[in-house]
Design a protein around this motif. Structure first.
Motif, PDB file in Angstrom:
ATOM      1  N   GLY A 110      -0.946   1.566   5.199  1.00 28.16           N
ATOM      2  CA  GLY A 110       0.406   1.310   4.486  1.00 28.16           C
ATOM      3  C   GLY A 110       0.115  -0.200   3.533  1.00 28.16           C
ATOM      4  O   GLY A 110       0.499  -0.396   2.844  1.00 28.16           O
ATOM      5  N   GLY A 111      -0.564  -0.768   4.205  1.00 22.31           N
ATOM      6  CA  GLY A 111      -0.765  -2.613   4.016  1.00 22.31           C
ATOM      7  C   GLY A 111      -1.683  -2.572   3.016  1.00 22.31           C
ATOM      8  O   GLY A 111      -1.469  -3.314   1.873  1.00 22.31           O
ATOM      9  N   ILE A 112      -2.601  -1.450   2.595  1.00 22.16           N
ATOM     10  CA  ILE A 112      -3.334  -1.574   1.792  1.00 22.16           C
ATOM     11  C   ILE A 112      -2.606  -1.344   0.692  1.00 22.16           C
ATOM     12  O   ILE A 112      -2.453  -1.155  -0.828  1.00 22.16           O
ATOM     13  CB  ILE A 112      -5.171  -1.203   2.027  1.00 22.16           C
ATOM     14  CG1 ILE A 112      -5.731  -1.972   3.210  1.00 22.16           C
ATOM     15  CG2 ILE A 112      -5.813  -0.200   0.877  1.00 22.16           C
ATOM     16  CD1 ILE A 112      -6.657  -0.238   3.098  1.00 22.16           C
ATOM     17  N   ALA A 113      -1.936  -0.325   0.807  1.00 27.82           N
ATOM     18  CA  ALA A 113      -1.535   0.860  -0.516  1.00 27.82           C
ATOM     19  C   ALA A 113       0.290  -0.494  -0.964  1.00 27.82           C
ATOM     20  O   ALA A 113       0.663  -0.621  -2.185  1.00 27.82           O
ATOM     21  CB  ALA A 113      -0.073   1.759   0.468  1.00 27.82           C
ATOM     22  N   GLY A 114       0.604  -1.074   0.724  1.00 26.46           N
ATOM     23  CA  GLY A 114       1.499  -2.173  -0.139  1.00 26.46           C
ATOM     24  C   GLY A 114       1.018  -2.705  -1.151  1.00 26.46           C
ATOM     25  O   GLY A 114       1.283  -3.922  -1.518  1.00 26.46           O
ATOM     26  N   MET A 115      -0.267  -3.698  -1.286  1.00 29.03           N
ATOM     27  CA  MET A 115      -0.883  -4.886  -1.961  1.00 29.03           C
ATOM     28  C   MET A 115      -0.906  -3.762  -3.235  1.00 29.03           C
ATOM     29  O   MET A 115      -0.584  -4.259  -4.103  1.00 29.03           O
ATOM     30  CB  MET A 115      -2.993  -5.197  -1.250  1.00 29.03           C
ATOM     31  CG  MET A 115      -2.389  -5.331  -0.121  1.00 29.03           C
ATOM     32  SD  MET A 115      -3.999  -6.278   0.573  1.00 29.03           S
ATOM     33  CE  MET A 115      -5.238  -5.276   0.912  1.00 29.03           C
ATOM     34  N   GLY A 116      -1.373  -2.846  -2.977  1.00 29.32           N
ATOM     35  CA  GLY A 116      -1.584  -2.312  -4.495  1.00 29.32           C
ATOM     36  C   GLY A 116      -0.350  -1.812  -5.283  1.00 29.32           C
ATOM     37  O   GLY A 116       0.120  -2.589  -6.410  1.00 29.32           O
ATOM     38  N   PHE A 117       0.560  -1.923  -4.621  1.00 31.11           N
ATOM     39  CA  PHE A 117       1.728  -2.047  -5.157  1.00 31.11           C
ATOM     40  C   PHE A 117       2.693  -3.297  -5.264  1.00 31.11           C
ATOM     41  O   PHE A 117       3.076  -3.360  -6.519  1.00 31.11           O
ATOM     42  CB  PHE A 117       2.574  -1.235  -3.992  1.00 31.11           C
ATOM     43  CG  PHE A 117       4.320  -0.998  -4.419  1.00 31.11           C
ATOM     44  CD1 PHE A 117       5.052  -0.293  -5.359  1.00 31.11           C
ATOM     45  CD2 PHE A 117       5.176  -1.905  -2.818  1.00 31.11           C
ATOM     46  CE1 PHE A 117       6.613  -0.100  -5.188  1.00 31.11           C
ATOM     47  CE2 PHE A 117       6.444  -1.908  -3.211  1.00 31.11           C
ATOM     48  CZ  PHE A 117       7.007  -1.441  -4.470  1.00 31.11           C
ATOM     49  N   GLY A 118       2.663  -4.474  -4.552  1.00 30.14           N
ATOM     50  CA  GLY A 118       3.152  -5.508  -4.627  1.00 30.14           C
ATOM     51  C   GLY A 118       2.484  -5.967  -6.094  1.00 30.14           C
ATOM     52  O   GLY A 118       3.009  -6.653  -6.722  1.00 30.14           O
ATOM     53  N   TRP A 119       1.401  -6.059  -5.887  1.00 27.57           N
ATOM     54  CA  TRP A 119       0.257  -6.275  -6.925  1.00 27.57           C
ATOM     55  C   TRP A 119       0.751  -5.348  -8.169  1.00 27.57           C
ATOM     56  O   TRP A 119       0.982  -6.622  -9.369  1.00 27.57           O
ATOM     57  CB  TRP A 119      -1.358  -5.899  -6.926  1.00 27.57           C
ATOM     58  CG  TRP A 119      -1.866  -6.651  -7.495  1.00 27.57           C
ATOM     59  CD1 TRP A 119      -2.097  -6.151  -9.531  1.00 27.57           C
ATOM     60  CD2 TRP A 119      -2.586  -7.154  -7.813  1.00 27.57           C
ATOM     61  NE1 TRP A 119      -3.616  -7.439  -9.214  1.00 27.57           N
ATOM     62  CE2 TRP A 119      -4.362  -8.255  -8.621  1.00 27.57           C
ATOM     63  CE3 TRP A 119      -3.773  -7.851  -6.246  1.00 27.57           C
ATOM     64  CZ2 TRP A 119      -4.910  -8.690  -8.027  1.00 27.57           C
ATOM     65  CZ3 TRP A 119      -4.508  -8.831  -6.175  1.00 27.57           C
ATOM     66  CH2 TRP A 119      -5.091  -9.162  -6.996  1.00 27.57           C
ATOM     67  N   ILE A 120       0.938  -4.592  -8.362  1.00 26.48           N
ATOM     68  CA  ILE A 120       1.924  -4.042  -9.493  1.00 26.48           C
ATOM     69  C   ILE A 120       3.070  -4.436 -10.176  1.00 26.48           C
ATOM     70  O   ILE A 120       3.080  -4.895 -11.390  1.00 26.48           O
ATOM     71  CB  ILE A 120       1.790  -1.990  -9.498  1.00 26.48           C
ATOM     72  CG1 ILE A 120      -0.069  -1.844  -9.713  1.00 26.48           C
ATOM     73  CG2 ILE A 120       2.539  -2.053 -11.237  1.00 26.48           C
ATOM     74  CD1 ILE A 120      -0.238  -0.418  -8.919  1.00 26.48           C
ATOM     75  N   ALA A 121       3.111  -4.100  -8.796  1.00 21.26           N
ATOM     76  CA  ALA A 121       5.235  -4.851  -8.919  1.00 21.26           C
ATOM     77  C   ALA A 121       5.449  -5.999  -9.718  1.00 21.26           C
ATOM     78  O   ALA A 121       5.805  -6.613 -10.977  1.00 21.26           O
ATOM     79  CB  ALA A 121       6.031  -4.792  -7.981  1.00 21.26           C
ATOM     80  N   ALA A 122       4.095  -6.888  -9.244  1.00 25.40           N
ATOM     81  CA  ALA A 122       4.533  -8.637  -9.819  1.00 25.40           C
ATOM     82  C   ALA A 122       3.528  -9.261 -10.697  1.00 25.40           C
ATOM     83  O   ALA A 122       3.995  -9.534 -11.875  1.00 25.40           O
ATOM     84  CB  ALA A 122       3.279  -8.905  -8.807  1.00 25.40           C
ATOM     85  N   TYR A 123       3.268  -7.790 -11.475  1.00 25.52           N
ATOM     86  CA  TYR A 123       2.368  -8.233 -12.951  1.00 25.52           C
ATOM     87  C   TYR A 123       3.537  -7.338 -14.027  1.00 25.52           C
ATOM     88  O   TYR A 123       3.636  -8.286 -15.104  1.00 25.52           O
ATOM     89  CB  TYR A 123       1.592  -6.985 -13.098  1.00 25.52           C
ATOM     90  CG  TYR A 123      -0.093  -6.972 -14.575  1.00 25.52           C
ATOM     91  CD1 TYR A 123      -0.160  -7.682 -14.808  1.00 25.52           C
ATOM     92  CD2 TYR A 123       0.909  -5.978 -15.216  1.00 25.52           C
ATOM     93  CE1 TYR A 123      -0.814  -7.484 -16.422  1.00 25.52           C
ATOM     94  CE2 TYR A 123       0.179  -5.508 -16.393  1.00 25.52           C
ATOM     95  CZ  TYR A 123      -0.345  -6.585 -17.309  1.00 25.52           C
ATOM     96  OH  TYR A 123      -0.860  -6.635 -17.940  1.00 25.52           O
ATOM     97  N   PHE A 124       4.221  -6.671 -13.626  1.00 25.47           N
ATOM     98  CA  PHE A 124       5.506  -6.298 -14.116  1.00 25.47           C
ATOM     99  C   PHE A 124       6.948  -7.272 -14.375  1.00 25.47           C
ATOM    100  O   PHE A 124       6.964  -7.382 -15.839  1.00 25.47           O
ATOM    101  CB  PHE A 124       5.881  -4.937 -13.907  1.00 25.47           C
ATOM    102  CG  PHE A 124       4.819  -3.150 -14.985  1.00 25.47           C
ATOM    103  CD1 PHE A 124       5.070  -3.426 -16.128  1.00 25.47           C
ATOM    104  CD2 PHE A 124       4.037  -2.724 -13.695  1.00 25.47           C
ATOM    105  CE1 PHE A 124       3.895  -2.327 -16.534  1.00 25.47           C
ATOM    106  CE2 PHE A 124       2.805  -1.732 -14.828  1.00 25.47           C
ATOM    107  CZ  PHE A 124       2.913  -1.651 -15.065  1.00 25.47           C
ATOM    108  N   LEU A 125       6.740  -7.792 -13.451  1.00 24.88           N
ATOM    109  CA  LEU A 125       7.636  -9.091 -13.228  1.00 24.88           C
ATOM    110  C   LEU A 125       7.288  -9.733 -14.250  1.00 24.88           C
ATOM    111  O   LEU A 125       8.325 -10.498 -14.982  1.00 24.88           O
ATOM    112  CB  LEU A 125       7.952  -9.169 -12.114  1.00 24.88           C
ATOM    113  CG  LEU A 125       8.630  -8.059 -11.244  1.00 24.88           C
ATOM    114  CD1 LEU A 125       9.076  -8.577  -9.417  1.00 24.88           C
ATOM    115  CD2 LEU A 125      10.499  -8.128 -12.030  1.00 24.88           C
TER     116      LEU A 125
END
Lengths: 228, 406
Positions: free
Chosen positions: B342-357
């Motif tokens: 979950g943590g690894i997937a969350g890092m990817g998810f957060g990374w992508i979200a942060a990039y688009f924001l």
């Protein structure tokens, strides 16, 4: 001959809310190395309780139980686990194989808990499987093979750590009579090659595969006779 | 033993793919949210800080203020007329921490060439204005000291104004007409400012600069300026400079209550911004952390179900010689695998979200290492914390009861 097991005045009392149930009321016997003993009795006689204590799964309430000279009552949980691992090989009525693991992995399990390095495990597992007549079924799962084959896997698993005792609890109970006799022949063969076997059953026909039968009724030994 | 446990754990998670996926969703969202929020906080703070820095260095702005009375009426005195050039000159004398005091007179007018006619904000000021604002000319020169003393009608254009008025031609030496309240003045262009873009005070490229003396004596007859800029010697000295300015103005304007003027410094602005973003980040980070916690409870729930469901398996393993700690490890590994996946997937998810924001909000894309380590570490901690109870429950099972369990 070496005395492998000595039981003295073994009692097991279950405290069920208000009623005390005496499952075992003072049982004593000894078993020598290489014996093939059947423990017989109707359901409710206490033979399952006795098997659990012999199998180091449970503690007696009173009495002594020596296995290979060691007082089992004095062992803690970890030492008891070690005893189950090294000294006892279980064969159950319901096979009790892990459904998601392959036959190979099921047989491998006691070796893993014994700390046998993975490099050495493969040969031991395959040897055990072949010794019970299973070939080309190593990487099937339990639901892909027949009941008789499952029980063979379970026997291979019981053998794999070279235990002092093979403890079989109604091993033919879930099998048709022909397969049941095939399985019993495996036990006979194991006995002939020097293994100590304790068989718990309520079927006379199965019990007579043993060389000695201990009859249990109401938590006491009724009769302890050598089969001719 | 650990490796073995990990393999068993991954196998059993794989056997229940959908359930495993759903149970880690909380952790994925939690970790993702923490990383994205911290990234947005850092990125936007950097953006705002850069904009404030763009305003100039060690700058303190002083402007007159009027006290509002009841019902929005003007109460007290309006000090507008007291903000004279004389006051500005006195500042440098009486406030030792203030390096320079630069008057600013702002006028709205129109600039006219033969072809074009545009609105422009005219700043009447002095030579130091450009330096204090970290602002340079791209072509020509800025207003000089003599331009001010001799009231020369010279003008320095913002880059946008220069482009609007002269397109690609060099405007240096050209003449523009300046229309202020329907009077026309001729100005000679002596410089064009470097492009600076937007700031907290609007588009700097649409301004033009003239000597303050010209703005006050020729364009208007005002005796007061709109504000003045005090420059401190250093950012550490800015606090002293503000205090000195305050004391000086209190005395000079006879305004003990400090009602007739306002002082804003860059440091103050930066502090406000950073405290606001800090509060926001903490608040949002807290919410994200709560979602991590909820995710952890989800994992615990699934692990409890899993332990009950596999009671028989536990019994079998114990009968075959598994020690309590083998069983404990097995289930702990399972919950740990869940939470770290979950943590690894969350890092990817957060990374992508942060990039688009960051693309959307136009601020720099920054992923702080601390937030990643913290979020992932917290996820692991949650895996252990919420996995421990189910694992202990499994480990403590009585083998006889477990074997009998249907």
């Amino acid at each position: 001959m070496n005395r492998i097991m000595r039981i003295e005045q073994l009692k097991k009392i279950y405290q069920l809310s208000k009623v005390k149930v005496e499952a075992l009321r003072g049982i004593s016997f000894t078993i020598e190395e290489g014996e093939f003993v059947s423990i017989m009795g109707p359901s409710g006689s206490g033979k399952s309780t006795l098997m659990h204590i012999i199998g180091c799964l449970d503690y007696p309430t009173e009495g002594k139980y020596y296995l290979t000279g060691q007082d089992v009552a004095k062992l803690n949980d970890n030492q008891l686990a070690l005893f189950r691992n090294k000294k006892i090989g279980f064969v159950f009525q319901q096979f009790n194989l892990l459904p998601r693991a392959t036959n190979f992995n099921n047989v491998e399990l006691p070796l893993i808990y014994a700390g046998v390095p993975s490099g050495k495990r493969k040969d031991i597992v395959l040897k055990a499987l072949h010794s019970v007549g299973l070939k080309n079924r190593e990487y099937h799962r339990p639901n892909e093979i027949s009941g008789g084959e499952r029980q063979r896997v379970a026997i291979a698993r019981a053998l794999v750590n070279n235990p002092s005792i093979i403890l079989a609890d109604e091993p033919t109970g879930n099998l048709d009579s022909k397969t049941g006799h095939d399985i019993m022949k495996i036990f006979q063969k194991l006995h002939q090659s020097g293994n100590t076997i304790i068989l718990v059953t309520h079927e006379r026909e199965i019990a007579t595969y043993g060389k000695r039968i201990i009859y249990i009724r109401d938590g006491l030994i009724e009769k302890d006779e050598v089969v001719a | 033993m650990i490796l073995q446990g990990l393999r068993i754990a991954l196998n059993s998670l794989w056997a229940n793919k959908m359930r495993s996926f759903l149970s880690i969703l909380g952790i994925v969202i939690g970790v993702g949210a923490v990383i994205a929020i911290v990234s947005v906080g850092t990125g936007s703070t950097q953006q705002v800080t850069a904009r404030i820095a763009n305003l100039g260095s060690n700058m303190i702005t002083v402007y007159p203020w009027m006290t509002r009375g009841q019902f929005g009426r003007v109460g007290g005195t309006v000090s507008l007329h007291k903000f004279t050039l004389e006051l500005v000159e006195h500042v440098e004398l009486f406030c030792p921490s203030v390096k320079k005091a630069i008057p600013v007179k702002t006028l709205n007018s129109r600039l006219i060439t033969d072809e074009v006619n545009v609105n422009a904000t005219i700043i009447g000021t002095r030579i130091d204005y450009a330096e204090v604002n970290n602002y340079e000319v791209a072509q020509g020169i800025f207003i000089g000291e003599s331009d001010d003393l001799e009231r020369r009608q010279v003008i320095v254009l913002g880059s946008q104004l220069a482009a609007d008025l002269f397109e690609d031609d060099s405007p240096i030496g050209e003449t523009v007409r300046l229309n202020y309240e329907n009077r026309i003045f001729q100005f000679t262009v002596i410089g064009v400012m470097r492009e600076k873009g937007g700031s907290m005070a609007g588009n700097l490229d649409e301004r033009a600069y003239i000597p303050v003396s010209v703005a006050m004596d020729r364009l208007t007859t005002h005796k007061y300026v709109d504000s003045f800029i005090g420059q401190a010697y250093s950012s550490e000295g800015a606090v002293n400079a503000v205090q000195e300015l305050e004391y000086f103005l209190m005395k000079y304007l006879q305004d003990e209550k400090k009602e007739q003027f306002r002082i804003t410094s860059q440091d103050e602005l930066l502090e406000t911004v950073s405290s606001v973003t800090k509060t926001m980040s903490l608040m949002l980070g807290g919410i994200a952390a709560i979602s991590l916690l909820v995710g952890g409870i989800g994992i615990m729930n699934i692990m409890l179900v899993s332990v009950t469901e596999r009671t028989r398996e536990i019994g079998i393993r114990k009968a075959l010689g598994a020690k309590n700690r083998n069983i404990l490890w097995q289930f702990l590994m399972e919950s740990l695998s869940l939470s770290s996946l979950g943590g690894i997937a969350g890092m990817g998810f957060g990374w992508i979200a942060a990039y688009f924001l960051s693309q959307y909000g136009n601020w720099p894309f920054v992923i702080s290492g601390i937030s990643v380590v913290l979020a992932f570490g917290f996820a692991l901690f949650i895996g252990i914390f919420f996995g421990l109870y189910p694992a202990m429950k499994a480990a403590k099972m009585n083998p006889v009861d477990a074997l009998r369990y249907e």
